[in-house]
Design a protein around this motif. Structure first.
Motif, PDB file in Angstrom:
ATOM      1  N   GLY A 168       0.812  -1.208   0.000  1.00 34.63           N
ATOM      2  CA  GLY A 168       0.000   0.000   0.000  1.00 34.63           C
ATOM      3  C   GLY A 168       0.842   1.253   0.000  1.00 34.63           C
ATOM      4  O   GLY A 168       0.543   2.219  -0.717  1.00 34.63           O
ATOM      5  N   GLN A 223      -6.641  -1.671  -8.558  1.00 36.14           N
ATOM      6  CA  GLN A 223      -5.710  -2.642  -7.985  1.00 36.14           C
ATOM      7  C   GLN A 223      -4.865  -3.286  -9.074  1.00 36.14           C
ATOM      8  O   GLN A 223      -3.678  -3.586  -8.860  1.00 36.14           O
ATOM      9  N   GLN A 259      -3.770  -2.515   0.419  1.00 36.59           N
ATOM     10  CA  GLN A 259      -3.852  -1.575  -0.694  1.00 36.59           C
ATOM     11  C   GLN A 259      -4.702  -0.385  -0.305  1.00 36.59           C
ATOM     12  O   GLN A 259      -5.609  -0.483   0.508  1.00 36.59           O
ATOM     13  N   PHE A 277      -5.964  -6.488  -0.442  1.00 38.75           N
ATOM     14  CA  PHE A 277      -5.428  -6.429  -1.807  1.00 38.75           C
ATOM     15  C   PHE A 277      -5.919  -7.699  -2.501  1.00 38.75           C
ATOM     16  O   PHE A 277      -5.352  -8.768  -2.325  1.00 38.75           O
TER      17      PHE A 277
END
Length: 320
Positions: A196, A208, A236, A277
């Protein structure tokens, strides 16, 4: 590869669980935890053998204090008294002592690794993205600090240096990554790559999938240096639009230190959201890095939310 999730020793984190047995239910499928230890008693909840890593506490703004620039320190903290209270001393030895305090906690827990941020930023710089210090300056001073605390003959866990998006280790400049690695004398030194945090170095990422491709490009640029990535903080947050908004129109900050920090933390948590994520390609990214430690590092408000975030991350990796 050992898999764990992050937790702190603070009451609001530990009180989510009623006992060691209750915490064991949350640990199902995980090897243990990465603990940020503030000195609280974790024994009623977390078994010592489940503490795999320690996340050391890292001051956000420390280089001016290390350099003895009291004028800039007072500008940041409001008064000389507040500066000394913040750092717990009047000279750079206070920073070394703080490092060693957390390092000794890692030794006490018999942790396999300890994580330390290599970064420096003031409150206003956090908002504007305009920095007084360079990557080189932060990295060279960090090497001095760590070498003073940990001589080459020291023994202990792995020291894993973590990237941020402020001056220091960003993992966008291989020459700086190498400079840091070669500048530290402690032999068991490597990197903890925070996915991240790396995303925050490109404000144009919108998905993403774009983030996965960007991380691969950064790894490509680093070549054999990637062999020194021993851990991943998996998360993320795609907040480039918000960061650009902050840089263009930074909010006014209070003259009061505590009020100013409250505002900054609100902004930082909106920037650095630490969400699962989950897109296609994440499992391949993990496989490419092949870390010894994989930490699901999320921010949550309660146990139910945290368990849901962990479930989403595990499910996404299993489905791939």
């Amino acid at each position: 590869m050992k898999t764990q999730f992050n937790i702190t020793s603070m009451k609001w984190d530990l009180e989510r669980y009623t006992s060691v047995e209750d915490f064991a239910t949350a640990l199902e499928g995980f090897d243990g935890v990465e603990l940020m230890d503030y000195g609280d008693d974790i024994s009623p909840i977390i078994p010592e053998e489940k503490v795999i890593g320690i996340h050391m506490r890292c001051p956000y703004h420390w280089l001016d204090f290390w350099n003895g620039d009291m004028e800039r320190c007072i500008r940041e903290y409001g008064s000389e008294k507040q500066v000394y209270e913040n750092f717990g001393g009047t000279d750079r030895q206070a920073l070394v002592d703080a490092f060693l305090q957390d390092w000794n906690r890692a030794l006490l827990h018999q942790a396999e690794y300890a994580v330390y941020h290599i970064s420096d930023v003031t409150c206003m710089e956090c908002l504007t993205g305009e920095y007084a210090h360079t990557d080189e300056e932060v990295i060279d001073a960090a090497c001095e600090l760590i070498n003073q605390a940990l001589p080459a003959t020291a023994e202990g866990p792995w020291l894993l240096l973590e990237n941020l998006w402020y001056p220091g280790l960003t993992f966008t400049r291989p020459e700086m990554t190498r400079r840091l690695l070669e500048g530290i004398h402690y032999p068991k030194t490597g990197f903890m790559l925070d996915t991240g945090h790396l995303m925050h170095t490109d404000l144009e990422l919108n998905s993403q999938e774009e983030a996965v491709s960007y991380i691969h490009r950064c790894l490509d640029q680093h070549g054999e240096l990637c062999d020194h990535i021993r851990g991943i903080h998996l998360n993320q947050s795609l907040t480039g639009a918000y960061r650009k908004q902050l840089m263009e129109n930074p909010p006014e900050l209070s003259e009061d230190y505590n009020e100013r920090m409250e505002k900054i933390y609100t902004c930082v948590f909106r920037m650095d959201q630490h969400k699962p994520f989950t897109c296609a390609g994440v499992q391949e990214l993990i496989k490419r890095i092949d870390p010894d430690y994989l930490t699901y590092e999320f921010i949550s408000n309660n146990r139910e939310e945290h368990m849901e975030l962990l479930r989403q991350q595990r499910q996404a990796l299993q489905e791939r």
